[in-house]
Scaffold this active site. Structure first.
Site, PDB file in Angstrom:
ATOM      1  CG  ASP A  67      -1.584   1.676   1.069  1.00 46.53           C
ATOM      2  OD1 ASP A  67      -2.392   1.269   0.069  1.00 46.53           O
ATOM      3  OD2 ASP A  67      -1.368   1.818   2.410  1.00 46.53           O
ATOM      4  CE1 TYR A  72       0.476   7.966   3.801  1.00 45.62           C
ATOM      5  CE2 TYR A  72       0.471   5.947   2.782  1.00 45.62           C
ATOM      6  CZ  TYR A  72      -0.369   6.139   3.415  1.00 45.62           C
ATOM      7  OH  TYR A  72      -1.328   5.954   3.947  1.00 45.62           O
ATOM      8  CE  LYS A  99      -4.078   4.484   1.898  1.00 47.93           C
ATOM      9  NZ  LYS A  99      -2.613   3.855   1.235  1.00 47.93           N
ATOM     10  CG  PHE A 254       2.206  -2.168  15.430  1.00 49.57           C
ATOM     11  CD1 PHE A 254       1.601  -3.626  16.691  1.00 49.57           C
ATOM     12  CD2 PHE A 254       2.974  -2.918  14.528  1.00 49.57           C
ATOM     13  CE1 PHE A 254       2.350  -4.762  15.618  1.00 49.57           C
ATOM     14  CE2 PHE A 254       3.709  -3.671  14.470  1.00 49.57           C
ATOM     15  CZ  PHE A 254       2.688  -5.174  14.627  1.00 49.57           C
ATOM     16  N   GLY A 257       2.386   2.741  16.908  1.00 50.83           N
ATOM     17  CA  GLY A 257       4.261   1.861  17.289  1.00 50.83           C
ATOM     18  C   GLY A 257       4.348   1.822  18.457  1.00 50.83           C
TER      19      GLY A 257
END
Length: 359
Positions: A67, A72, A99, A254, A257
């Site tokens: 992805d 980004y 996206k 997560f 993190g």
């Protein structure tokens, strides 16, 4: 074999992870995918050589879904990913998602956006993002992504950050754009074969449910909203998405993190920010239970999300090869049923949280 574990239509299924169909589309993704945020300049600079090495390690470890997004690194993730897929010769073996909703413009000609998480990309490409969910904006964003990726088709296209949780008071402006013309662009791209599956890429479930009621989507990448620390979708959103045959691509398992490093990890973050004391206390409790059964915290975080039948895949990220190997090792760890019972008794996860996958 259940209807959630089907042969891949785009690419092949030689990875070690089972594949699951995305909604009503012909796209199937491996149960563990890879996200490119950490390699696009999140917290640290990453060279192309680093990027390619990580993609190769993920692929060699069985990952067949990758992805990315224009946001980004302001184009860097797409630029690097497309090149890596060609250099490694694996494009036809994998599923790629990117996206729309943002158009990249030269940094010298546009004002930097204030965003919810305020990510300061390290060494990004010289562009800045502007929101545009209109027909023209979505088409421009898609075509620009094709150029950066150098791909003639994109398997999965996700509308990025549509909704009130991200846009606040400006949300109505963008809802109007997509309703008046943006949906039309998406429909044309899918019906014309330029993309195989459509969905959203967001940090909330409300926007996904809203769109699913108005437009025929196949999936949604939802980041950080269903984890060991957040189970809001169990109140009804995931059930409705299942009824509408909208698959969940789970990102942020997560919570950026803290559920990978634990409370003792250096530089641990929660949803890209500092970790609230309440979250620290919950993670300490989870860690104690994990230590009791000698199971890594990261393994429990991954498996908890994958056990929900609405979830087709979890998308993990890594900044180097060592982290890739660690994540993939975590995804294959057996977890005793007693551990889930202890988490429920401790009030970490609710009684109605699925504890096994449903065919």
């Amino acid at each position: 074999m259940s209807n959630r574990e089907v042969s891949r239509v785009t690419g092949n299924s030689e990875g070690k992870y089972p594949t699951r169909q995305l909604g009503k589309s012909k796209v199937a993704v491996a149960s563990v995918g890879f996200g490119t945020v950490p390699l696009a300049g999140f917290k640290a600079k990453a060279s192309y050589a680093d990027f390619e090495a990580v993609i190769k390690a993920a692929y060699d470890g069985g990952v067949r879904y990758f992805d990315c997004a224009p946001m980004y690194g302001f184009g860097k993730a797409e630029y690097y990913l497309g090149h890596a897929l060609r250099e490694l010769g694996i494009r036809n073996d994998v599923v790629v998602s990117t996206k729309v909703g943002r158009v990249m413009k030269a940094a010298s000609r546009v004002k930097k956006l204030d965003t919810v998480y305020g990510i300061e990309w390290v060494d990004p490409l010289p562009f800045l993002d502007t929101y545009d969910y209109t027909y023209d904006g979505i088409m421009r964003s898609f075509e620009d992504s094709q150029v950066r990726l150098a791909l003639d088709y994109i398997d999965v296209l996700l509308v990025h950050d549509l909704g009130r949780a991200w846009h606040g008071d400006e949300a109505d402006v963008y809802w109007k754009q997509i309703r008046e013309s943006g949906y039309k662009a998406l429909d044309e791209l899918r019906s014309g074969g330029a993309v195989s599956a459509l969905g959203l890429g967001v940090n909330e479930t409300e926007a996904v449910v809203t769109v699913a009621r108005e437009f025929n989507i196949d999936c949604a990448l939802i980041a950080g909203r269903y984890t060991l620390l957040n189970q809001g979708p169990l109140a009804g959103d995931f059930a409705e998405l299942q009824q509408r045959n909208v698959s969940v691509i789970a990102g942020g398992v997560f919570n950026s993190g803290i559920l990978a490093t634990g409370v003792k990890g250096a530089g641990a973050t929660y949803d890209y920010g500092s970790v609230p004391e309440e979250v620290v206390r919950k993670v300490r409790t989870i860690e104690e239970i994990c230590e009791k059964y000698r199971v890594p915290l990261s393994s429990v975080a991954i498996e908890f999300v994958l056990m929900h039948p609405a979830v087709a895949t979890v998308v993990l990220g890594a900044q180097n090869v060592a982290e890739v190997k660690q994540n993939l090792a975590s995804s294959g760890t057996a977890i005793p049923a007693e551990l889930w019972t202890d988490l429920k008794v401790a009030g970490i996860i609710p009684e109605n949280a699925p504890m096994r996958q449903v065919a």
